[in-house]
Design a protein around this motif. Structure first.
Motif, PDB file in Angstrom:
ATOM      1  N   ALA A  93       0.843  -1.200   0.000  1.00 21.71           N
ATOM      2  CA  ALA A  93       0.000   0.000   0.000  1.00 21.71           C
ATOM      3  C   ALA A  93       0.879   1.252   0.000  1.00 21.71           C
ATOM      4  O   ALA A  93       0.593   2.243  -0.678  1.00 21.71           O
ATOM      5  N   LYS A  94       1.984   1.207   0.748  1.00 17.57           N
ATOM      6  CA  LYS A  94       2.924   2.347   0.783  1.00 17.57           C
ATOM      7  C   LYS A  94       3.540   2.572  -0.601  1.00 17.57           C
ATOM      8  O   LYS A  94       3.737   3.706  -1.038  1.00 17.57           O
ATOM      9  N   GLY A  95       3.864   1.457  -1.275  1.00 15.61           N
ATOM     10  CA  GLY A  95       4.429   1.561  -2.636  1.00 15.61           C
ATOM     11  C   GLY A  95       3.438   2.218  -3.585  1.00 15.61           C
ATOM     12  O   GLY A  95       3.807   3.072  -4.401  1.00 15.61           O
ATOM     13  N   CYS A  96       2.160   1.837  -3.464  1.00 15.36           N
ATOM     14  CA  CYS A  96       1.115   2.431  -4.327  1.00 15.36           C
ATOM     15  C   CYS A  96       1.004   3.920  -4.036  1.00 15.36           C
ATOM     16  O   CYS A  96       0.872   4.744  -4.952  1.00 15.36           O
ATOM     17  N   GLU A  97       1.055   4.262  -2.755  1.00 15.08           N
ATOM     18  CA  GLU A  97       0.943   5.682  -2.362  1.00 15.08           C
ATOM     19  C   GLU A  97       2.106   6.489  -2.947  1.00 15.08           C
ATOM     20  O   GLU A  97       1.933   7.612  -3.422  1.00 15.08           O
ATOM     21  N   LYS A  98       3.289   5.883  -2.918  1.00 20.80           N
ATOM     22  CA  LYS A  98       4.479   6.579  -3.438  1.00 20.80           C
ATOM     23  C   LYS A  98       4.319   6.876  -4.933  1.00 20.80           C
ATOM     24  O   LYS A  98       4.544   7.998  -5.389  1.00 20.80           O
ATOM     25  N   ILE A  99       3.883   5.855  -5.678  1.00 18.43           N
ATOM     26  CA  ILE A  99       3.674   6.022  -7.126  1.00 18.43           C
ATOM     27  C   ILE A  99       2.601   7.085  -7.374  1.00 18.43           C
ATOM     28  O   ILE A  99       2.794   8.021  -8.157  1.00 18.43           O
TER      29      ILE A  99
END
Ligand code: PMP
Ligand code: GLU
Length: 396
Positions: free
Chosen positions: A256-262
């Protein structure tokens, strides 16, 4: 000289939009065409959802929201996942995006490196393979056919896994076939995935509510793969909100953090008024919106009866979503009215030109023998479309 990047050159235009645009152009030229191309509910957005959007505008929800979405929406999504799917998620595991389309792209972008493999059971939704290409990955296709209800077995899936496999991506209920995986089938697939900890499952469940004959299962319900699964869902199909562009992913926290970063670098997040309206949609008892599904079921039964009578069509019985995906291989290799039919896309063009019915050929869905009809259209149009096709093909 300026020129396209390799990335753009690798991609095709979305065939669903290509065909719907062709229909639009023909209509603008005064031709009476029936469009069964785009898969989008033909209902209006329910009144209470619209009211919530007006209220959000009046209350000045006009600034950026947090990148992964307003907290109350993420809480409502967690509530929905608990209520409908018995799934436990925290708001920190949810990323709200511009449609399920972006939610899928975020997850792919977060886990795919150049040359990684993504397993796509065919037929698949048109954008999956293109998104994989966009991210530099390679799709590995698993063939299915009308005989197996267009579903892969766990054994087929395991045979496709290599050390480069990073993702399994599928929709259940499936666009374009209208099939869905049962609890038992998903359990077998989950048991395979659990043996390969490098694999992420992207489980696209956007047609969850449009299921007439079975009970929806999310693969994330199997504890052995909860940590390996990204559940994708959204407002487009369940609430007829395609243009409002709200979808979401529910993932393990790191993903979820990776998605937020993108997303924070790409779109800053989703439209705020539509997010607020989505809170109301998700908190309302789904029975309130059941009338749309009941209507789709009636149309499914109507079209099934009529399509079976069309010469050369082998028709599947779709239990979910709002598509038929008949096998039209009878016509492949034939010349119809001077046109050679090499694949289902040629056949779709033939129907558009000669029956004035728009559909989408199966090539970009990974099956060149089938053609997709959306039945998210009025009964009158559906009856007339089936009549035109039958009349057009009876000559051959
Ligand atoms: N997944 C599938 C299987 C679909 O058919 C669609 C249709 N548009 C989407 C995802 C994307 O939906 P949206 O971006 O409108 O939420
Ligand atoms: N999902 C719909 C379809 O398959 C809408 C178009 C799209 O997003 O590609 O027709």
């Amino acid at each position: 000289m300026q020129k396209y990047s390799d990335r753009v050159n690798r991609l095709s235009f979305s065939q669903t939009f290509v065909m719907s645009n062709k229909v639009r152009e023909m209509k603008a030229r005064g031709i009476d065409v029936i469009s069964l191309t785009l898969g989008e509910p033909d209902f209006d957005v329910p009144h209470n959802i619209k009211e919530a959007a007006f209220e959000a505008i009046n209350n000045n929800f006009s600034h950026y929201s947090p990148v992964p979405g307003f907290l109350d929406l993420r809480e409502a999504i967690c509530g929905k996942l608990k209520r409908d799917n018995s799934l436990e998620y925290l708001p920190s595991q949810i990323c709200v995006s511009n449609g399920a389309k972006q939610a899928i792209l975020n997850v792919l972008a977060a886990v795919i490196n150049d040359g990684d493999e993504v397993i796509l059971p065919a037929p698949f939704w048109v954008s999956y393979d293109e998104m994989v290409k966009m991210m530099g990955g390679t799709s590995v296709f698993i063939e299915t056919s009308i005989e197996t209800d267009f579903k892969m077995t766990a054994e087929q899936f395991e045979n496709a896994i290599t050390p480069k496999t990073k993702v399994l991506l599928y929709s259940s209920p499936c666009n374009p076939s209208g099939s869905f995986y049962t609890h038992e089938e998903l359990e077998q697939i989950a048991n395979v995935v659990a043996k390969y900890p490098q694999i992420t499952i992207i489980s696209d469940e956007i047609y969850e509510y449009i299921n007439y004959d079975g009970k929806h299962t999310s693969i994330a319900e199997f504890p052995q793969v909860y940590e390996q699964t990204a559940v994708i869902n959204g407002m487009s199909k369940a609430f007829a909100m395609t243009g409002w562009r709200i979808g979401y992913s529910a993932c393990p926290e790191w993903l979820a953090k990776g998605c937020e970063k993108i997303q924070g670098q790409m779109t800053s997040g989703a439209n705020t008024m539509a997010q607020k309206a989505s809170v109301t949609a998700l908190k309302t008892d789904p029975a309130e919106y059941r009338y749309m599904i009941d209507e789709f079921r009636k149309r499914r039964d109507l079209v099934y009866g009529l399509m079976k009578e069309i010469p050369g069509f082998r028709v599947n019985y779709p239990e979910a979503a709002f598509y038929f995906f008949p096998d039209i291989s009878f016509y492949i290799g034939k010349t119809l009215n001077g046109t050679i039919i090499n694949d289902a896309d040629d056949f779709a063009m033939f129907l558009l030109d000669h029956a004035h019915v728009g559909a989408v050929g199966g090539v970009s869905f990974g099956n060149p023998n089938c053609i997709r009809f959306s039945y998210a259209a009025s009964e009158k149009d559906l009856k007339e479309a089936m009549r035109r096709i039958r009349e057009c093909l009876e000559k051959y």
